[in-house]
Design a protein around this motif. Structure first.
Motif, PDB file in Angstrom:
ATOM      1  N   HIS A   1       0.824  -1.214   0.000  1.00 27.25           N
ATOM      2  CA  HIS A   1       0.000   0.000   0.000  1.00 27.25           C
ATOM      3  C   HIS A   1       0.859   1.266   0.000  1.00 27.25           C
ATOM      4  N   PHE A   2       2.124   1.141  -0.395  1.00 23.20           N
ATOM      5  CA  PHE A   2       3.038   2.280  -0.330  1.00 23.20           C
ATOM      6  C   PHE A   2       2.519   3.473  -1.110  1.00 23.20           C
ATOM      7  N   VAL A   3       1.992   3.248  -2.297  1.00 25.97           N
ATOM      8  CA  VAL A   3       1.566   4.367  -3.151  1.00 25.97           C
ATOM      9  C   VAL A   3       0.502   5.215  -2.452  1.00 25.97           C
ATOM     10  N   VAL A   4      -0.514   4.561  -1.914  1.00 24.97           N
ATOM     11  CA  VAL A   4      -1.594   5.284  -1.234  1.00 24.97           C
ATOM     12  C   VAL A   4      -1.064   5.984   0.017  1.00 24.97           C
ATOM     13  N   LEU A   5      -0.269   5.261   0.793  1.00 24.11           N
ATOM     14  CA  LEU A   5       0.274   5.838   2.027  1.00 24.11           C
ATOM     15  C   LEU A   5       1.201   7.013   1.730  1.00 24.11           C
ATOM     16  N   ALA A   6       2.026   6.873   0.691  1.00 25.31           N
ATOM     17  CA  ALA A   6       2.979   7.930   0.364  1.00 25.31           C
ATOM     18  C   ALA A   6       2.271   9.189  -0.112  1.00 25.31           C
ATOM     19  N   PHE A   7       1.287   9.039  -0.981  1.00 26.28           N
ATOM     20  CA  PHE A   7       0.548  10.209  -1.453  1.00 26.28           C
ATOM     21  C   PHE A   7      -0.217  10.872  -0.305  1.00 26.28           C
ATOM     22  N   SER A   8      -0.759  10.059   0.592  1.00 29.97           N
ATOM     23  CA  SER A   8      -1.496  10.614   1.734  1.00 29.97           C
ATOM     24  C   SER A   8      -0.573  11.416   2.645  1.00 29.97           C
ATOM     25  N   PHE A   9       0.588  10.842   2.940  1.00 34.45           N
ATOM     26  CA  PHE A   9       1.521  11.548   3.819  1.00 34.45           C
ATOM     27  C   PHE A   9       2.101  12.771   3.122  1.00 34.45           C
ATOM     28  N   ALA A  10       2.321  12.679   1.826  1.00 34.86           N
ATOM     29  CA  ALA A  10       2.822  13.834   1.077  1.00 34.86           C
ATOM     30  C   ALA A  10       1.838  14.999   1.165  1.00 34.86           C
ATOM     31  N   GLY A  11       0.540  14.696   1.118  1.00 36.06           N
ATOM     32  CA  GLY A  11      -0.457  15.748   1.261  1.00 36.06           C
ATOM     33  C   GLY A  11      -0.352  16.445   2.602  1.00 36.06           C
ATOM     34  N   LEU A  12      -0.124  15.669   3.671  1.00 35.75           N
ATOM     35  CA  LEU A  12       0.058  16.258   4.998  1.00 35.75           C
ATOM     36  C   LEU A  12       1.336  17.098   5.056  1.00 35.75           C
ATOM     37  N   CYS A  13       2.375  16.635   4.349  1.00 35.00           N
ATOM     38  CA  CYS A  13       3.629  17.396   4.312  1.00 35.00           C
ATOM     39  C   CYS A  13       3.422  18.755   3.645  1.00 35.00           C
ATOM     40  N   TRP A  14       2.644  18.774   2.575  1.00 36.09           N
ATOM     41  CA  TRP A  14       2.381  20.049   1.902  1.00 36.09           C
ATOM     42  C   TRP A  14       1.563  20.976   2.786  1.00 36.09           C
ATOM     43  N   PHE A  15       0.641  20.419   3.553  1.00 34.43           N
ATOM     44  CA  PHE A  15      -0.110  21.241   4.496  1.00 34.43           C
ATOM     45  C   PHE A  15       0.836  21.878   5.505  1.00 34.43           C
ATOM     46  N   THR A  16       1.777  21.083   6.010  1.00 35.03           N
ATOM     47  CA  THR A  16       2.774  21.594   6.953  1.00 35.03           C
ATOM     48  C   THR A  16       3.630  22.682   6.315  1.00 35.03           C
ATOM     49  N   ALA A  17       4.119  22.421   5.092  1.00 37.35           N
ATOM     50  CA  ALA A  17       4.989  23.387   4.423  1.00 37.35           C
ATOM     51  C   ALA A  17       4.277  24.710   4.179  1.00 37.35           C
ATOM     52  N   LEU A  18       3.028  24.645   3.697  1.00 39.83           N
ATOM     53  CA  LEU A  18       2.277  25.871   3.411  1.00 39.83           C
ATOM     54  C   LEU A  18       1.941  26.631   4.693  1.00 39.83           C
ATOM     55  N   THR A  19       1.640  25.874   5.761  1.00 43.58           N
ATOM     56  CA  THR A  19       1.372  26.516   7.053  1.00 43.58           C
ATOM     57  C   THR A  19       2.617  27.227   7.570  1.00 43.58           C
ATOM     58  N   ARG A  20       3.769  26.553   7.488  1.00 39.86           N
ATOM     59  CA  ARG A  20       5.020  27.166   7.913  1.00 39.86           C
ATOM     60  C   ARG A  20       5.344  28.392   7.060  1.00 39.86           C
TER      61      ARG A  20
END
Length: 216
Positions: free
Chosen positions: A173-192
């Motif tokens: 399930h790496f693809v789904v998990l990676a895209f999901s976590f990447a979305g959270l990373c972008w939320f963090t980056a934009l918030t910062r």
């Protein structure tokens, strides 16, 4: 997101583990290097799809990352040690998605590449603000002993390691998990990015106002 809480809870335990190592003359930089080498073990492990070995390499790397800080605090931390620790951490974080790319390029390449891009966004926002926080003398009470200003976010160290563990436990399930976590990373980056800009813009405005009042 909960790194500060874990940091306070684990500091006494890591300090106790560090004390006998300090008495033996073991330096924080040595543990940093050992942890980095262990962490890079994820690359051959993932290439051969030995996911439990990859998980072990991740755990050893993170254990050493906590232990070297505890040793440094007892031996008096140095900027040089903090520098290599930060550099090695970012290389290690990117090595995990790259390892999954090696494991199955046909299936994992796009998700792994996007996750590495996302890590670049979180790292850039983190490091850029740390530079200006140091310049302006902004204090960070959440991590008073850290070498750099740690700007928070929804994806900090703990959440990243949880994601890595999930990758290794469910590689199919790496693809789904990676895209999901990447979305959270972008939320963090934009918030910062937003909060960092607002903070520094406010400091500049205050400085300009002081200059203006001095000239009157």
């Amino acid at each position: 997101m909960i790194d500060a809480v874990l940091y306070r809870r684990l500091s006494p335990l890591l300090g106790a583990l560090a004390r006998p190592l300090v008495k033996l003359g073991i330096k924080a930089d040595q543990v940093t290097m050992i942890g980095f080498i262990c962490g890079l073990g994820v690359l051959p492990a993932l290439y051969f799809q030995a996911y439990l070995w990859a998980l072990l390499a991740i755990v050893l790397n993170r254990f050493c990352d906590g232990l070297d800080g505890a040793i440094a605090r007892q031996n008096h931390s140095t900027d040089a040690g903090g520098f290599i620790d930060s550099v090695f951490d970012f290389i290690f974080y990117s090595s995990v998605p790259f390892g999954f790319l090696l494991a199955d390029p046909a299936s994992n390449a796009v998700a792994a590449g996007f996750l590495m891009l996302s890590f670049m966004a979180t790292a850039a926002s983190f490091l850029a603000f740390a530079v200006f926080a140091s310049k302006h003398g902004i204090e960070n009470p959440r991590y008073p002993t850290k070498s750099l200003y740690y700007m928070g976010g929804i994806t900090e160290g703990f959440e990243t390691i949880v994601a890595f563990i999930l990758f290794c436990l469910w590689p199919q399930h790496f693809v789904v998990l990676a895209f999901s976590f990447a979305g959270l990373c972008w939320f963090t980056a934009l918030t910062r990015l937003y909060l960092g800009y607002q903070t520094l813009h406010g400091l500049n405005a205050v400085a300009a106002e002081r200059e203006s009042s001095t000239d009157r």
